[in-house]
Scaffold this active site. Structure first.
Site, short mmCIF file in Angstrom:
data_model
loop_
_atom_site.label_atom_id
_atom_site.label_comp_id
_atom_site.label_asym_id
_atom_site.label_seq_id
_atom_site.Cartn_x
_atom_site.Cartn_y
_atom_site.Cartn_z
N GLY A 198 54.78 61.47 38.05
CA GLY A 198 54.36 61.31 36.73
C GLY A 198 53.88 62.98 36.29
N ASN A 199 53.02 63.07 35.61
CA ASN A 199 52.26 64.16 34.70
C ASN A 199 50.56 64.45 34.65
OD1 ASN A 199 50.81 63.36 32.48
ND2 ASN A 199 53.27 62.16 31.93
#
Ligand code: CTP
Length: 413
Positions: A206-207
């Site tokens: 993810g980020n």
């Protein structure tokens, strides 16, 4: 129509007498509810005479009629003029210390605030937050007019002219939201948050995107009158009311949703942080650590560039179809090959979008923060435009720029 006209304690209260006249001459039944402070500027006798209705500002008058409940319930429209900084704060925080604030809490129909105050008060972060809160709950808050204020000062803060308030009130009731609403009739698709690329049933890549900027853009576009579709990847904040939400998880899901939504959109804003790569294989079962195995290696494959695909799709559309405006975001850091703007200009060329909103990122900047500072670059080559402040301020600047760009194009049939 039954109108409650709430009068706040500002010098502009005297102008509200003309507004009251406009309402009564148009055949409406107006009950004036002044605040205690406003009666120092205009007395209740004036309101009684002009409205032809009894006037009170106390919850303890005519208790048998339960006015504090009845007025708000029965009103087809509530107009607050002048909406002082104090009254906006009380409304935003749901206070109920007098008849007017009680009435606002009981309101079932549209509510219109016509602010008037000194420029510094209007621009104060507290007032802006209160206005934002009220708008996010669906109230209409007009922009004050600019000009000479009570003292020697001038700037935004004057009560809009009674005719302008009257027009806005009528437009609000008739659902004709194009009064001062630059994106009325437009459909705006906004992607927000960060995609999550699964590795196995419990893990993902993810980020740090919180979705706050995308959500603020959705609120600004909605408040500007647009029909808003929010393509929501993972977000730390809830989506706002009054927009259509399409939940997505991965870049591929976002691509599908974006290409579908683009077909009937006048504007597409790609503010989501899309993973450029995804794991080449997703395990159906949880990847276990085993003592006899080497450390696992994750092979990544490229995700499609959604923004670029949107531009190609738009450019290949049948001639004569209305132009669609496509807005990209760029998170950049400077490096040995160039500064932030140089990288952003190159990205604008590469992606081919119409506007590129450029964020300067570092680990402590932008992600998850409430404030932001951006530069808006245009493919047309016009001067870069800077915008900074809360994500709400920045969104307002971006949406206003988009409205300006769309100005010459008529809404979709
Ligand atoms: N974007 C997209 N699809 C991707 C990656 C990004 O649509 N697969 C969009 C983002 O939503 C944003 C813009 O492209 O509007 C810029 O994304 P960014 O990651 O900053 O740029 P990249 O194209 O990935 O370039 P680089 O990583 O080289 O900076």
């Amino acid at each position: 129509m039954r109108i409650v006209l709430g009068v706040g304690g500002g010098i502009a209260a005297y102008k509200v007498a003309s507004l009251l006249r406009l309402f009564t001459e148009a055949g409406h039944n107006v009950t004036v509810v002044p605040t205690e402070a406003s009666t120092r500027f205009v007395g209740t006798a004036t309101w009684e005479a002009l409205s032809g209705n009894p006037v009170s500002n106390s919850v303890f008058d005519d208790v048998h009629q339960v006015n504090h409940v009845r007025l708000g319930h029965e009103a087809d429209l509530i107009v607050i003029a002048p909406a002082t900084a104090d009254l906006l704060a009380k409304a935003a925080t749901g206070q109920a210390g007098d008849l007017l604030t009680n009435t606002l809490l009981m309101a079932r129909g549209p509510v219109l605030f016509a602010p008037a105050m000194h420029t510094e008060m209007w621009q104060h972060a507290a007032t802006r937050a209160n206005v934002e809160t009220l708008r996010s709950r669906g109230a209409a808050v007009l922009e004050p007019a600019s000009g000479r204020l009570t003292g020697a000062d001038s700037g935004p803060g004057r009560l809009p002219e009674p005719e302008a308030i009257f027009d806005a009130a009528m437009a609000l009731v008739q659902g004709q939201s194009d009064f001062q609403l630059p994106l009325a009739g437009r459909t705006v698709t906004i992607s927000a948050g960060g995609t999550r690329e699964p590795l196995d049933p419990v893990r993902f890549l993810g980020n740090r995107s919180s979705g706050k900027q995308g959500v603020a853009l959705a609120v600004a576009a909605r408040n500007a009158g647009a029909t808003v579709r929010l393509l929501a990847a993972h977000m730390d904040v809830p989506p706002p009311a009054g927009v259509e939400v399409v939940p997505v998880e991965t870049a591929l899901q976002l691509r599908e949703a974006a290409l579908a939504a683009a077909a009937d959109s006048d504007v597409v804003i790609m503010s989501a942080a899309v993973a450029d790569f995804r794991p080449a294989a997703v395990s159906d079962t949880k990847i276990k650590k085993r003592d006899d195995r080497d450390d696992p290696v994750i092979t990544l494959v490229r995700n499609p560039d959604i923004l670029h695909e949107l531009v190609e799709l738009r450019n290949s559309a049948a001639p004569g179809r209305r132009q669609q405006l496509i807005v990209g975001f760029a998170a950049e850091t400077g490096d040995n090959d160039g500064d932030v703007l140089a990288h952003a200009r190159a990205k604008l060329q590469r992606k081919g979008c119409d506007l590129l909103v450029v964020n300067h990122v570092g680990t402590d900047k932008v992600f998850g923060q409430d404030t932001n500072s951006v530069v808006i670059l245009a493919r047309s080559g016009s001067e870069p435009q800077e915008a900074s402040g809360t994500k709400t301020d920045v969104s307002a600047a971006i949406i206003s720029r988009i409205s300006g760009e769309l100005n010459s194009v008529s809404p979709r049939a």
